[in-house]
Design a protein around this motif. Structure first.
Motif, PDB file in Angstrom:
ATOM      1  N   TYR B  50       0.856  -1.183   0.000  1.00  0.00           N
ATOM      2  CA  TYR B  50       0.000   0.000   0.000  1.00  0.00           C
ATOM      3  C   TYR B  50       0.893   1.235   0.000  1.00  0.00           C
ATOM      4  N   THR B  55      -7.039   2.427  -1.450  1.00  0.00           N
ATOM      5  CA  THR B  55      -7.102   1.811  -0.123  1.00  0.00           C
ATOM      6  C   THR B  55      -7.257   0.298  -0.181  1.00  0.00           C
ATOM      7  N   LEU B  56      -7.820  -0.224  -1.271  1.00  0.00           N
ATOM      8  CA  LEU B  56      -7.920  -1.667  -1.443  1.00  0.00           C
ATOM      9  C   LEU B  56      -6.813  -2.105  -2.393  1.00  0.00           C
ATOM     10  N   GLU B  66      -6.943  -4.156   2.827  1.00  0.00           N
ATOM     11  CA  GLU B  66      -7.600  -2.856   2.811  1.00  0.00           C
ATOM     12  C   GLU B  66      -6.984  -1.955   3.873  1.00  0.00           C
ATOM     13  N   LYS B  68      -7.279   1.034   6.260  1.00  0.00           N
ATOM     14  CA  LYS B  68      -8.316   1.810   6.935  1.00  0.00           C
ATOM     15  C   LYS B  68      -7.635   2.748   7.915  1.00  0.00           C
TER      16      LYS B  68
END
Lengths: 114, 117
Positions: B50, B55-56, B66, B68
């Motif tokens: 990431y 975000t996914l 994911e 968060k």
């Protein structure tokens, strides 16, 4: 594909010996790293290098030194091996273009100090 | 200071059922987050990363994670486990400190995934 090669998969040495672990990468990466991996502790950084002849201490450098004479090769040295240095040692390399770049790992050297 | 916590040291699932490996992080910066997998007697292989684009994040072998921010979590999931997924999984955050823009990594303690037939 990036290849990081560690010279030995398994190594058995005696207390007090000087031990050399070798790592070679074939992708012209500037950054190279040495970790040790112990059950329940994850990976801990011993030393890293961001250029030839440059090195910085990681989180657990005591009892270790390193050498980077050529860009592709990064050596970890146990000056006087002790039983608490029995562990799995992992080498990694990466490009220097910021924090988003992953590190590429070798298969590890399982070192036993008797 | 940055840190990462893997909430389960061991997860056991049956083949064909979903996988959830949980990871929480702490960071004073915008983090880069990674999941690595380690099969027995092997080095670490990157599953996914990431880097604030989406975000996914989709990775290799059907895994995804994911990001968060409100929960400071980066959980790894897979809809259907395969026997070959049995391995150790590491959640990792990148530390922007250090010389030469090296991107030092901070590793979680690992989660062992067992897949039962």
């Amino acid at each position: 594909d990036v290849k990081v090669t560690q010279s030995s998969r398994y190594l058995v040495k005696r207390t007090g010996e000087k031990v050399f672990l070798e790592c070679v990468q074939d992708m012209d990466h500037e950054n190279m790293f040495w970790y040790r991996q112990d059950p329940g502790l994850g990976l801990r950084l011993i030393y890293f290098s961001y250029d030839v002849k440059m090195k910085e201490k990681g989180d657990i450098p005591e009892g270790y030194s390193v050498s980077r004479e050529k860009k592709e090769r990064f050596s970890l040295i146990l000056e006087s091996a002790s039983t608490n240095q029995t562990s799995m040692y992992l080498c990694a390399s990466s490009v220097p273009t910021g924090i988003n770049q992953p590190q590429h790992f070798g298969d590890g050297t399982r070192l036993s100090i008797l | 200071a940055q840190s990462v916590t893997q909430l389960d040291s061991h997860v056991s699932v049956s083949e064909g059922t979903p996988v959830l490996l949980r990871c929480n992080y702490s960071s004073s910066y915008s983090p880069s987050l990674f999941w690595y997998v380690q099969h027995p007697n092997k080095g670490l292989q990157l599953l996914l990363k990431y880097t604030s684009a989406a975000t996914l994040v989709k990775g290799i072998n059907g895994f995804e994670a994911e990001f968060k921010k409100s929960e400071t979590s980066f959980h790894l999931t897979k809809p259907s486990a395969h026997m070959s997924d049995a391995a150790e999984y590491f959640c990792v955050v990148s530390d922007p400190r250090g010389s030469g823009n090296t991107g030092k990594l901070i590793f979680g303690q690992g989660t062992t995934l067992q897949v039962k037939p």
